[in-house]
Design a protein around this motif. Structure first.
Motif, short mmCIF file in Angstrom:
data_model
loop_
_atom_site.label_atom_id
_atom_site.label_comp_id
_atom_site.label_asym_id
_atom_site.label_seq_id
_atom_site.Cartn_x
_atom_site.Cartn_y
_atom_site.Cartn_z
N UNK A 289 50.70 3.24 -77.16
CA UNK A 289 50.02 3.13 -75.88
C UNK A 289 49.53 1.72 -75.59
N UNK A 290 49.53 1.37 -74.32
CA UNK A 290 49.01 0.06 -73.91
C UNK A 290 47.52 0.10 -73.61
N UNK A 291 46.90 1.28 -73.70
CA UNK A 291 45.48 1.36 -73.35
C UNK A 291 44.60 1.91 -74.47
N UNK A 292 45.20 2.62 -75.43
CA UNK A 292 44.41 3.18 -76.55
C UNK A 292 45.29 3.20 -77.80
N UNK A 293 44.69 2.80 -78.92
CA UNK A 293 45.43 2.86 -80.18
C UNK A 293 44.77 3.89 -81.09
N UNK A 294 45.62 4.77 -81.62
CA UNK A 294 45.15 5.80 -82.54
C UNK A 294 45.54 5.34 -83.95
N UNK A 295 44.52 5.00 -84.73
CA UNK A 295 44.73 4.33 -86.02
C UNK A 295 44.54 5.32 -87.16
N UNK A 296 45.55 5.42 -88.00
CA UNK A 296 45.49 6.35 -89.14
C UNK A 296 44.48 5.83 -90.17
N UNK A 297 43.65 6.73 -90.64
CA UNK A 297 42.59 6.35 -91.57
C UNK A 297 43.13 6.29 -93.01
N UNK A 298 44.03 5.34 -93.25
CA UNK A 298 44.69 5.26 -94.56
C UNK A 298 43.75 4.79 -95.67
N UNK A 299 42.60 4.23 -95.31
CA UNK A 299 41.64 3.76 -96.32
C UNK A 299 40.56 4.80 -96.60
N UNK A 300 40.68 5.94 -95.92
CA UNK A 300 39.73 7.03 -96.11
C UNK A 300 38.28 6.57 -95.92
#
Ligand code: PLP
Length: 357
Positions: A289-300
């Motif tokens: 998306x150009x307006x929101x980024x959904x970031x995976x919580x890989x660092x817990x």
């Protein structure tokens, strides 16, 4: 000091726009109102690259989503589902008794044109709902490409939720064959919540004529009748209209539409680079998306703790993952009137809190 919203809606509203809400009220059956209404039409049509009228809904976006399916479906609606808001649209259709089927795609996968083609070739459907920018997953579905497929089917209407995309990224309503393109103002428009807008095609109005009436307030034909007089059916949210006029002028006459879209691309790119360096990105590549980024919580990390620290110490707020993604992902809204410098400031602060280097 207020908390700055880097959430994917509601978003930060500039003081100049908030001040517009305090303008002296005008009466909605006057020449002065008609002038305001006409001005909004001119600007909204420019923003959406359309000749279609753009109706004003005194409701949140969900009301306009309801109007789309209650007015636009005679035979059966195909609901394309790959996130929380597209799923909601299916539920809205169902709960209004509108005949509909859902086709589900994994939430980290985009809706592909081939899938839509395959489903429509059954001949069962006369309308399709799609969410352009799934705010719940940070996914931007290929709107133009899906539109090209739907154009091949004469009697199929294309109903599009562009809630968190409109005013942040390009949408060519007429060229891409969109019959209803709707959005609430509290996302990329960067205005207070409470008003939604939607472009409505002649084909959709013709369909509404044939559909059994399910609503008075959300009846597009009733709305069109008043639109022709440059008015709204009922008393609109007049303060919001003043703020919308100011924002549209700022977007189109001052910043420029293309510049606004470019600024959004730059902010998105910056957040994506950061996310890839320290975490990962939830949706499949090519559809970010150009307006929101959904970031995976890989660092817990603890997302509530991060947000608490951001809010309490720095007056900045981001968003947890939506629904099932809560705790597993977090979302940063980079839309509206934020600049690249603001986004940099947020990410530097997060790096500080999490000791990321
Ligand atoms: C926020 C949002 C909605 C719901 O909007 P409301 O204004 O809360 O009704 C619908 N669709 C998308 C894509 C959204 O981002």
């Amino acid at each position: 000091m207020h908390d700055k919203l880097f959430t994917p809606g509601p978003t930060e509203v500039r003081a100049e726009l908030l001040n517009e809400l305090a303008s002296p009220q005008i009466h909605h059956r006057t020449e002065e109102f008609r002038k305001l209404y006409d001005e909004l039409q001119i600007y909204l049509k420019k923003l959406l690259f359309t000749e279609n009228p753009v109706f004003l809904f005194t409701s949140s976006s969900t009301g306009a989503m309801e109007a789309a399916v209650t007015n636009g479906v005679k035979k059966r609606c195909l609901c394309l589902v790959n996130g929380a808001f597209s799923q909601r649209w299916y539920q809205i259709a169902q709960q209004n008794g509108v005949p509909c089927d859902r086709v589900d795609v994994e939430w980290n996968k985009a809706i592909k044109p081939e899938l839509v083609d395959e489903k429509l070739s059954s001949g069962k459907y006369d309308a399709v709902t799609m969410v352009f920018n799934e705010t719940s997953t940070g996914m931007m579905n290929p709107l133009k490409e899906v539109g090209e497929v739907i154009k091949q089917y004469d009697d199929v209407l294309f109903l599009v939720d562009s809630v968190s995309a409109m005013a942040g990224t390009e949408i060519r309503v007429d060229e891409w064959g969109i019959d209803m393109c709707l959005a609430g103002l509290q996302k990329a428009f960067a205005l207070p919540a409470g008003l939604a807008v939607a472009s409505v095609s002649d084909r959709l109005l013709a369909r509404a004529e044939e559909v059994e009436k399910r609503s008075y307030y959300f009846n597009l034909l009733n709305m069109y009748k008043y639109h022709q007089r440059s008015q709204t059916l009922s008393t609109p949210a007049i303060p919001h209209l003043f703020a919308l006029r100011r924002q549209l002028k700022d977007i189109i006459d001052i910043e420029g539409i293309e510049n606004r879209f470019k600024r959004h691309r730059e902010m998105a790119h910056y957040v994506q680079e950061w996310a890839l360096e320290y975490f990962d990105i939830y949706p499949e590549k090519g559809y970010w998306s150009q307006t929101v980024t959904c970031i995976l919580n890989t660092r817990d990390i603890s997302i509530p703790d991060l947000n608490k620290e951001l809010v309490n110490k720095y007056h900045m707020r981001i968003a947890n993952g939506y629904g099932d993604l809560k705790g597993k992902a977090f979302r940063i809204g980079h839309m509206g009137d934020w600049t690249l410098a603001d986004i940099r400031g947020l990410l530097v602060t997060i790096n500080d809190i999490l000791s990321l280097k």
